[in-house]
Design a protein around this motif. Structure first.
Motif, PDB file in Angstrom:
ATOM      1  N   SER A  46       0.831  -1.206   0.000  1.00 58.05           N
ATOM      2  CA  SER A  46       0.000   0.000   0.000  1.00 58.05           C
ATOM      3  C   SER A  46       0.865   1.255   0.000  1.00 58.05           C
ATOM      4  O   SER A  46       0.622   2.203  -0.757  1.00 58.05           O
ATOM      5  N   ASP A  47       1.893   1.269   0.837  1.00 58.27           N
ATOM      6  CA  ASP A  47       2.804   2.416   0.902  1.00 58.27           C
ATOM      7  C   ASP A  47       3.612   2.555  -0.387  1.00 58.27           C
ATOM      8  O   ASP A  47       3.796   3.660  -0.899  1.00 58.27           O
ATOM      9  N   ALA A  48       4.082   1.432  -0.906  1.00 56.18           N
ATOM     10  CA  ALA A  48       4.923   1.465  -2.108  1.00 56.18           C
ATOM     11  C   ALA A  48       4.148   1.934  -3.332  1.00 56.18           C
ATOM     12  O   ALA A  48       4.676   2.666  -4.174  1.00 56.18           O
ATOM     13  N   TYR A  49       2.881   1.534  -3.420  1.00 60.34           N
ATOM     14  CA  TYR A  49       2.074   1.860  -4.590  1.00 60.34           C
ATOM     15  C   TYR A  49       1.151   3.060  -4.374  1.00 60.34           C
ATOM     16  O   TYR A  49       0.403   3.436  -5.273  1.00 60.34           O
ATOM     17  N   ASN A  50       1.215   3.624  -3.144  1.00 65.21           N
ATOM     18  CA  ASN A  50       0.363   4.775  -2.823  1.00 65.21           C
ATOM     19  C   ASN A  50      -1.111   4.458  -3.076  1.00 65.21           C
ATOM     20  O   ASN A  50      -1.839   5.206  -3.729  1.00 65.21           O
ATOM     21  N   TYR A  51      -1.532   3.320  -2.536  1.00 62.02           N
ATOM     22  CA  TYR A  51      -2.913   2.852  -2.721  1.00 62.02           C
ATOM     23  C   TYR A  51      -3.528   2.593  -1.353  1.00 62.02           C
ATOM     24  O   TYR A  51      -2.854   2.169  -0.417  1.00 62.02           O
ATOM     25  N   SER A  52      -4.819   2.854  -1.232  1.00 65.44           N
ATOM     26  CA  SER A  52      -5.527   2.709   0.038  1.00 65.44           C
ATOM     27  C   SER A  52      -5.336   1.332   0.664  1.00 65.44           C
ATOM     28  O   SER A  52      -5.612   0.306   0.036  1.00 65.44           O
ATOM     29  N   TYR A  53      -4.855   1.324   1.890  1.00 63.10           N
ATOM     30  CA  TYR A  53      -4.652   0.072   2.617  1.00 63.10           C
ATOM     31  C   TYR A  53      -5.989  -0.624   2.875  1.00 63.10           C
ATOM     32  O   TYR A  53      -6.115  -1.835   2.738  1.00 63.10           O
ATOM     33  N   THR A  54      -7.007   0.162   3.227  1.00 65.61           N
ATOM     34  CA  THR A  54      -8.326  -0.412   3.491  1.00 65.61           C
ATOM     35  C   THR A  54      -8.863  -1.135   2.261  1.00 65.61           C
ATOM     36  O   THR A  54      -9.358  -2.259   2.347  1.00 65.61           O
ATOM     37  N   GLU A  55      -8.768  -0.491   1.099  1.00 63.72           N
ATOM     38  CA  GLU A  55      -9.277  -1.109  -0.126  1.00 63.72           C
ATOM     39  C   GLU A  55      -8.475  -2.358  -0.496  1.00 63.72           C
ATOM     40  O   GLU A  55      -9.033  -3.342  -0.993  1.00 63.72           O
ATOM     41  N   LEU A  56      -7.174  -2.301  -0.252  1.00 60.51           N
ATOM     42  CA  LEU A  56      -6.333  -3.467  -0.535  1.00 60.51           C
ATOM     43  C   LEU A  56      -6.716  -4.630   0.382  1.00 60.51           C
ATOM     44  O   LEU A  56      -6.749  -5.794  -0.048  1.00 60.51           O
ATOM     45  N   MET A  57      -7.016  -4.308   1.633  1.00 65.44           N
ATOM     46  CA  MET A  57      -7.440  -5.339   2.582  1.00 65.44           C
ATOM     47  C   MET A  57      -8.784  -5.942   2.178  1.00 65.44           C
ATOM     48  O   MET A  57      -9.025  -7.137   2.334  1.00 65.44           O
ATOM     49  N   GLU A  58      -9.669  -5.105   1.645  1.00 61.57           N
ATOM     50  CA  GLU A  58     -10.963  -5.592   1.156  1.00 61.57           C
ATOM     51  C   GLU A  58     -10.759  -6.582   0.020  1.00 61.57           C
ATOM     52  O   GLU A  58     -11.304  -7.681   0.019  1.00 61.57           O
ATOM     53  N   LYS A  59      -9.965  -6.166  -0.968  1.00 61.23           N
ATOM     54  CA  LYS A  59      -9.769  -6.992  -2.162  1.00 61.23           C
ATOM     55  C   LYS A  59      -9.051  -8.298  -1.838  1.00 61.23           C
ATOM     56  O   LYS A  59      -9.238  -9.305  -2.523  1.00 61.23           O
ATOM     57  N   ALA A  60      -8.219  -8.265  -0.788  1.00 60.44           N
ATOM     58  CA  ALA A  60      -7.500  -9.482  -0.389  1.00 60.44           C
ATOM     59  C   ALA A  60      -8.383 -10.426   0.422  1.00 60.44           C
ATOM     60  O   ALA A  60      -7.996 -11.555   0.711  1.00 60.44           O
ATOM     61  N   GLY A  61      -9.569  -9.934   0.804  1.00 65.62           N
ATOM     62  CA  GLY A  61     -10.502 -10.785   1.524  1.00 65.62           C
ATOM     63  C   GLY A  61     -10.412 -10.717   3.030  1.00 65.62           C
ATOM     64  O   GLY A  61     -11.011 -11.530   3.732  1.00 65.62           O
ATOM     65  N   TYR A  62      -9.684  -9.728   3.551  1.00 65.50           N
ATOM     66  CA  TYR A  62      -9.567  -9.596   5.005  1.00 65.50           C
ATOM     67  C   TYR A  62     -10.711  -8.768   5.601  1.00 65.50           C
ATOM     68  O   TYR A  62     -11.031  -8.900   6.773  1.00 65.50           O
TER      69      TYR A  62
END
Length: 219
Positions: A60-76
């Motif tokens: 998330s930090d490396a790609y400057n992308y929302s951590y929350t959204e990344l967690m959603e898409k990963a299924g957490y």
């Protein structure tokens, strides 16, 4: 909670034109592991793999992308749960100088002391991290977020940020890579917070350097 189909391809799209080695440098992960995540399998064992929440935070930090959204898409996280946090339960941050975080605890440092609160869930933690930037905080080390609205003195050579103009109160030491990234922003923030123009900030540094140089010269 199920990881959405094509998550590996999604990670690859976030990386975009960034090389694997550059992504590895920014995230602290190995370039081989990043590629495995994009392929959704360990190429050595051919077993299916899924990134942990800690790994997702680094991406998330490396790609400057929302951590929350990344967690959603990963299924957490469930999408409908994203707004479940009661904002009134969060510690007010307007007077917070800096914050230290871990996966279990968040510590708020103010001028008069510090307050710690437990991280109750991954949702709580990811939502909190996403909101920090909106409050004027910047990540200055692995577990350190600094409120630039309160920084009043910057000692570049030592990487120190003070929260008073004289540099006698609390301070933090920031990581070299973050110092390089945010140098100009820190200078502007100090100028704004102290009411001094940018010219004064640069002139003062130049004057100090000139004074030291003159003292070093033989008489």
């Amino acid at each position: 909670m199920k990881q959405f189909e094509g998550f590996g391809k999604f990670l690859e799209s976030l990386r975009g034109k960034m090389s694997l080695r550059e992504a590895a440098h920014k995230s602290g992960l190995s370039h081989a592991y990043i590629r495995d995540l994009e392929l959704e399998r360990n190429r050595s064992t051919n077993e299916k793999i899924k990134p942990s929440p800690v790994t997702l935070k680094k991406l998330s930090d490396a790609y400057n992308y929302s951590y929350t959204e990344l967690m959603e898409k990963a299924g957490y996280l469930e999408k409908e749960d994203v707004h479940a946090i009661n904002e009134q339960e969060l510690v007010p941050m307007s007077d917070t100088l800096f914050i230290e975080v871990s996966t279990k605890e968040i510590t708020y440092h103010t001028r008069i002391g510090k307050v710690s609160r437990s991280v109750n869930s991954l949702l709580d933690f990811s939502h909190f991290l996403d909101k920090l930037e909106e409050q004027g905080f910047k990540k200055m080390d692995t577990d350190l977020f600094v409120n630039l609205n309160h920084v009043q003195k910057y000692i570049e050579k030592e990487g120190k940020l003070y929260f008073d103009p004289l540099g006698v109160s609390k301070f933090v030491v920031i990581a070299a890579i973050r110092q390089k990234k945010y140098h100009d922003l820190i200078i502007r923030s100090v100028a704004r917070n102290t009411g001094m123009g940018l010219e004064f900030q640069y002139d003062r540094n130049s004057a100090t350097d000139s004074l030291f140089q003159s003292l070093k010269r033989p008489i």
